[in-house]
Scaffold this active site. Sequence first.
Site, PDB file in Angstrom:
ATOM      1  N   TYR A 101       0.855  -1.188   0.000  1.00 21.20           N
ATOM      2  CA  TYR A 101       0.000   0.000   0.000  1.00 21.20           C
ATOM      3  C   TYR A 101       0.888   1.235   0.000  1.00 21.20           C
ATOM      4  CZ  TYR A 101      -3.023   3.732   1.582  1.00 21.20           C
ATOM      5  OH  TYR A 101      -3.693   4.920   1.665  1.00 21.20           O
ATOM      6  N   GLU A 189      -3.752   7.338  -3.758  1.00 23.81           N
ATOM      7  CA  GLU A 189      -3.194   6.082  -3.259  1.00 23.81           C
ATOM      8  C   GLU A 189      -3.164   5.007  -4.338  1.00 23.81           C
ATOM      9  OE1 GLU A 189      -5.751   4.993   0.109  1.00 23.81           O
ATOM     10  OE2 GLU A 189      -6.892   3.683  -1.199  1.00 23.81           O
TER      11      GLU A 189
END
Length: 380
Positions: A101, A189
């Site tokens: 992530y 993201e």
Amino acid sequence: MNIHEYQAKELLAAQGIPVPMGEVATTPEQAEAIARKLGGAVVVKAQVHAGGRGKAGGVKLASTPEEAREKAQAILGLQIKGLTVEKVLIAPAEDIASEAYVGIIMDRASKAPVWMVSAAGGIDIEEVAHTNPEKITKLPVDTRYGFLPHQAYFLATKLYSDVKQQRAAAKILEQLYRAFVEAGASLAEINPLITTPDGAVKAIDAKFNIDDNELFRRPAIEGLRDTSSEEPAEVTAREANLTFIKLDGDVGCVVNGAGLAMATMDLVKYYGGEPANFLDIGGSSNPEKVVNALKIITSDENVKAILFNIFGGITRTDDVANGIVTATKQIDIQVPIVIRLTGTNEEIAVKILADAGFSAMTDMDEAVKKAVALAKGEAQ
Ligand code: GDP
Ligand code: MN
């Protein structure tokens, strides 16, 4: 403003981030044709403004074009977090060795963009944040200097032990930071950032939230807006130049000025009620704004009472009164209306309202209490 994954991926690719690019389909037949063109296995992905699509059945692998059509058939029309899937992205399927992530958000507390990265990425990142927060590395960016190469490399070392992958990730982080700044984003993201069995690092999912206040100087980003994926009342309000946020309560609020609107919502809560919305009709009001505001509020079935709270400064309360009278003639309003107004031209406003059969109050507490009671069915 939210944008779709396929749009976010275009922002990433424009910076040079390795992204397996696909195409968007609105029918199963289109999905099949795209899969055939791409060749090989594909992933069929719901395009809605919501995360957690994988867990909701909105991300499926298909090894043949026929299977892509079947998967698209199953995903199109699906409801994910209250949103209907109208488009699917068909992208080349990747073999995944690891999922990380990486994300950057504008953090109010730090008054800076803050990176969050974790080697434990993928669909359970929220759970990791909860149960193993030490697995997430955070790093604020000092915008006087920007995001520096050594910081990118530091974060990359938290993701991978292989030097080549660290270098690849550091480059991707710098590119992602540029995409974040150039888009005027409040969040950008990549989850997951994958490694493939042959060692490549790629972005296979992306999410951006754009700061609405950055849009006026970014027509290309504004052009990514998909109103079919937005709250209909918020779309109408934006087009009418009203600042409107839908909430879950039953007291509809029409207020002039953002500060007074916040104070009004606080007071509604204080007296045991729940606001149905935030609505700022702005400093200078004209009757048409009031008409639009009432149309938007009355389209919400949860609203049981409507509260006007108007402080007349630049706003002339007689304008608002005229707006209320005009609106109530145009729209059949089924719920009680409580009006509090004070300030510029209030005597005229009270007379206009009285002639139309409304009574206006001047005390804010009294008005809010009454609106809350009416919404609960406790007052007449
Ligand atoms: P999200 O659930 O909305 O975040 O959607 P993602 O695009 O992140 O997909 C969810 C999960 O599906 C990913 O974490 C992967 O595990 C898996 N997935 C997505 N694309 C692919 C792919 O091309 N190949 C493989 N093997 N898995 C994929
Ligand atoms: Mn994801």
